[in-house]
Design a protein around this motif. Structure first.
Motif, short mmCIF file in Angstrom:
data_model
loop_
_atom_site.label_atom_id
_atom_site.label_comp_id
_atom_site.label_asym_id
_atom_site.label_seq_id
_atom_site.Cartn_x
_atom_site.Cartn_y
_atom_site.Cartn_z
N SER A 144 0.82 -1.20 0.00
CA SER A 144 0.00 0.00 0.00
C SER A 144 0.86 1.26 0.00
CB SER A 144 -0.93 -0.01 1.22
OG SER A 144 -1.65 1.20 1.32
N GLN A 145 1.94 1.22 0.80
CA GLN A 145 2.84 2.36 0.85
C GLN A 145 3.53 2.58 -0.51
OE1 GLN A 145 3.01 4.36 3.37
NE2 GLN A 145 4.69 5.69 2.70
N GLN A 146 3.94 1.47 -1.15
CA GLN A 146 4.58 1.59 -2.46
C GLN A 146 3.62 2.16 -3.50
OE1 GLN A 146 6.02 -2.33 -3.35
NE2 GLN A 146 7.85 -2.14 -2.06
N GLN A 147 2.36 1.71 -3.44
CA GLN A 147 1.38 2.25 -4.38
C GLN A 147 1.14 3.74 -4.15
OE1 GLN A 147 -2.01 -0.31 -3.73
NE2 GLN A 147 -1.30 -1.87 -5.19
N LEU A 148 1.13 4.13 -2.85
CA LEU A 148 0.96 5.55 -2.54
C LEU A 148 2.12 6.36 -3.09
CD1 LEU A 148 -0.33 7.94 -1.06
CD2 LEU A 148 0.89 7.23 1.01
N MET A 149 3.35 5.90 -2.85
CA MET A 149 4.51 6.65 -3.33
C MET A 149 4.55 6.67 -4.86
SD MET A 149 5.58 7.68 -0.55
CE MET A 149 6.90 8.65 -1.24
N LYS A 150 4.11 5.59 -5.50
CA LYS A 150 4.07 5.58 -6.96
C LYS A 150 3.04 6.59 -7.46
CE LYS A 150 3.56 2.42 -10.87
NZ LYS A 150 3.31 1.01 -11.28
N GLN A 151 1.88 6.65 -6.79
CA GLN A 151 0.86 7.61 -7.17
C GLN A 151 1.37 9.03 -6.99
OE1 GLN A 151 -2.84 7.18 -5.02
NE2 GLN A 151 -3.51 9.26 -5.50
N LEU A 152 2.05 9.28 -5.85
CA LEU A 152 2.58 10.62 -5.59
C LEU A 152 3.64 10.99 -6.61
CD1 LEU A 152 2.85 10.60 -1.69
CD2 LEU A 152 1.06 11.59 -3.12
N ALA A 153 4.47 10.02 -7.02
CA ALA A 153 5.50 10.30 -8.02
C ALA A 153 4.87 10.68 -9.36
CB ALA A 153 6.41 9.08 -8.18
N LEU A 154 3.79 9.98 -9.73
CA LEU A 154 3.09 10.32 -10.97
C LEU A 154 2.47 11.71 -10.87
CD1 LEU A 154 1.36 6.90 -11.77
CD2 LEU A 154 3.30 7.93 -12.95
N GLU A 155 1.88 12.02 -9.71
CA GLU A 155 1.31 13.35 -9.53
C GLU A 155 2.40 14.42 -9.62
OE1 GLU A 155 -0.88 13.60 -5.94
OE2 GLU A 155 -2.36 12.09 -6.49
N ALA A 156 3.56 14.12 -9.01
CA ALA A 156 4.66 15.09 -9.05
C ALA A 156 5.11 15.34 -10.48
CB ALA A 156 5.83 14.58 -8.21
N GLU A 157 5.21 14.27 -11.28
CA GLU A 157 5.61 14.44 -12.67
C GLU A 157 4.58 15.25 -13.44
OE1 GLU A 157 8.26 14.32 -15.60
OE2 GLU A 157 8.60 13.33 -13.66
N GLY A 158 3.30 15.00 -13.16
CA GLY A 158 2.25 15.77 -13.82
C GLY A 158 2.28 17.24 -13.45
#
Length: 661
Positions: A16-30
């Motif tokens: 769950s934590q990895q998915q959260l950080m992956k989502q945040l990384a995608l948001e950061a790139e956007g």
């Protein structure tokens, strides 16, 4: 099982934590892409405004006249006439400047001329002109050099901002157009960041390095480049859509930013959980030359609700896993109880069978120990890979060692008698080839330095990839048997009364020397002798005294012989001597010494003293002799002549030497 469920919970939460950080990384790139697109739009807007003004004929004329007069007055800030045209240009632009400020957020409007980069007019600061900015404003230099449109972020003498720079041309009637200089329109990030804040519901801020601002901007204008933060940040906030960034930077709640890449992290403040994104900001020169960034762009979003929801989901998962664990534990305990009963029955059966097997094994081992003890054999085992050798206590005791010690195979070879070593090695090598058990007899050194005859048996019991690994065997003390064999061998070739060689051994040696004589032409002589009147000694003094005389004569004769000479008792009072490498003369001389020595010394028998004489016959081995009998016949004939000649003399088959007592 508890650890299994704890591990499962950990895996779920980690995923769950990895998915959260992956989502945040995608948001950061956007969000980064959104900032860059907005920046490109702003650069295009500045280029458009600058182009509209540069194409204005009135502006071209005023700027052209001012530049022409400036060059006539020597450049730099110019003199009065240059000031006139500069003022005229400023008056014409004033209303347009006010409009562009209010409508488009324009912050800088400036005219530049060559040589170098000379400021002709700052519409936003009319009192500052004539300064040289070569090396300070690369974007202006590039447009002055090639008259191409350019845009980008750059820090000037007063402001930092997004710049649009275009060439300004003058079209005199009937003449080719002339390049005058460049026009620059610039704005800050303020309006852009506010629009991005509304669009993405996130805070945006642009931070510039303090050393960059202080190097580029005049000191009196540095306060216009945003708020200067404490030394812990070493930066200016050039623009920000929300004010809380100032407090956060002062409190140092953010991790250090050193790698100059897009960084995405969750940060907890006093009241919020923030998603903080940072990426480097490069100016025009930095992008052109791949230089060091002049600052960074910060973006932050409140993720408190998202994090709280994830934490609630984690709590639910933990409770659910706990319930599943308790149910599984109950079922497992019940299953274990049933299994335990079944296993206990099987264990009882196995224990009983194992106990019986152990008793049988113990009895078998005891019988084996008793058998080994009865035959007193020693056991050994050798690891041919490591070279280690293990002896049991009987092996050490057999060789006279009181205590056991660590051994290797080389130690065993070192203890073998040198005369037996090669034979032992050959037997073992043959065994490794044919895999048949071997049996060898050899001598081994004892603890006291002596030698012990042993019989060794062994074979390779374990192989590894067709290579010998473990060799096992026994050793037996055969010294008593060897002693008996040697004694039997000695008795078979010696006379039991005198200890001299017997008739059988004498003829065996004579036959061997006869063959050597014929091959190598070596001289060999035979002496036969007989004790004179020996029957009278037996008749007068008894056979015991006769035996004593035989022994005493044997000792006297033996003392006069060489080690290589062979003295034998052929029977009764008859003796023979075999002399290798001896001619007839040498044999006669020796026989004479023997005759004299025996007759010269009395033999004491009880109270009696006897004089004993010898009759002797000498014969030389001839190359024509076909057997030992021929030589012995001639020697016997010579002895016969010596007896008939009066005894106590030496005769040959051709030459006579006589001495009478």
């Amino acid at each position: 099982m508890a650890l299994l469920f704890v591990g499962l919970a950990g895996v779920i939460e980690n995923r769950s934590q990895q998915q959260l950080m992956k989502q945040l990384a995608l948001e950061a790139e956007g969000l980064r892409n959104g900032f860059e697109m907005s920046r490109k739009d702003l650069e295009l807007q500045m280029l458009t405004l600058a182009s509209l003004l540069a194409e204005n004929t009135r502006i071209q004329t005023l700027f052209s006249q001012g530049v022409k007069v400036l060059r006539q007055e020597g450049g730099g800030a110019g003199l009065d006439e240059t000031a006139f045209w500069r003022h005229a240009l400023h008056l014409y632009l004033d209303s347009r400047w006010q409009l562009m400020q209010s409508e488009y957020g324009l912050r800088q409007l400036q005219f530049h001329v060559s040589p170098g980069v000379t400021s002709f007019l700052r519409v936003h600061d009319p009192g500052s002109f004539g300064d040289q900015m070569s090396g300070i404003r690369p974007i202006i230099e590039d447009v002055l050099n090639d008259q191409q449109y350019r845009s980008g972020f750059e820090t000037g003498r007063i402001y930092s901002g997004i710049r649009g720079v275009v060439p300004v041309w003058f079209n005199p009637p009937g003449k080719p157009r002339e390049f005058i200089g460049v026009l620059e329109a610039g704005t800050s990030f303020d309006q852009q960041l506010l629009r991005l804040d509304q669009q993405y519901d996130a805070g945006f801020a642009v931070l510039l390095r303090r050393d960059h601002v202080e190097q580029q901007v005049w000191q009196q204008h540095q306060h216009r480049n945003g708020l200067q933060l404490p030394d812990t940040c070493s930066c200016y906030i050039e623009a920000s859509s929300r004010p809380e960034i100032v407090e956060w930077l002062s409190q140092e709640i953010f991790p250090a930013y050193t790698d100059q890449t897009l960084q995405s992290a969750l940060v907890k403040s006093a009241t919020q959980t923030l998603h903080v994104m940072r990426f480097p900001l490069s100016d025009y020169a930095g992008l052109r030359e791949q230089g060091q960034p002049v600052g960074s762009v910060w973006i932050w979003q409140d993720k408190s609700a998202l994090v709280a929801g994830i934490q609630l989901d984690q709590l639910r998962n933990r409770v659910l896993l706990l319930l599943v664990y308790l149910v599984a534990l109950g079922l497992l305990l019940r299953l274990l109880q049933l299994t335990r009963r079944r296993l206990q029955w099987r264990i009882d059966q196995a224990v009983a069978q194992q106990l019986a097997t152990a008793q049988a094994l113990e009895a078998s081992e005891q019988r084996y120990e008793n058998a080994l003890g009865a035959i007193n054999d020693g056991l050994w085992e050798a690891d041919l890979h490591t070279g280690q050798l293990h002896w049991d206590q009987r092996c050490f005791s057999m060789l006279g060692y009181a205590e056991t010690r660590a051994l290797c195979v080389d130690d065993w070879y070192a203890q073998i008698h040198p005369d037996d070593l090669r034979y032992v090695q050959e037997v073992i090598q043959e065994h490794l080839l044919n895999h048949q058990p071997y049996r060898i007899e050899y001598r081994s050194r004892c603890a006291d330095g002596g030698w012990l005859w042993l019989e060794g048996r062994g074979k390779v019991t374990q192989w590894h990839n067709d290579e010998p690994w473990i060799m096992t065997g026994t050793v037996t003390d055969i010294s008593a048997r060897k002693h008996a064999e040697n004694e039997l061998r000695r008795l078979s070739v010696t006379d039991s009364l005198t200890g001299l060689y017997n008739r059988r051994y004498f003829f065996k040696r004579l036959s061997a020397l006869l063959s050597a004589c014929q091959r190598n032409h070596r001289p060999v002589a035979v002496v036969m002798l007989d004790i004179d009147h020996f029957k009278q000694v037996n008749d007068q003094y008894g056979h015991a005294c006769g035996d004593q005389v035989l022994c005493e004569v044997s000792v006297r004769i033996q003392s006069l012989l060489r080690q290589a000479d062979v003295l034998a008792r052929l029977g009764g009072e008859e003796f023979a001597i075999l002399l290798a490498d001896t001619e007839t003369d040498g044999a006669l001389e020796l026989a004479e010494r023997i005759r004299v020595a025996v007759s010269a010394q009395l033999i004491r028998i009880g109270e009696q003293k006897l004089t004993v004489t010898l009759s002797m016959g000498v014969s030389q081995v001839q190359r024509s002799d076909q057997s030992a009998d021929a030589v012995m016949h001639r020697a016997d004939s010579a002895l016969y002549r010596a007896k008939h000649a009066g005894r106590n003399c030496v005769m040959t088959d051709s030459i006579q030497s006589e001495s009478v007592q």
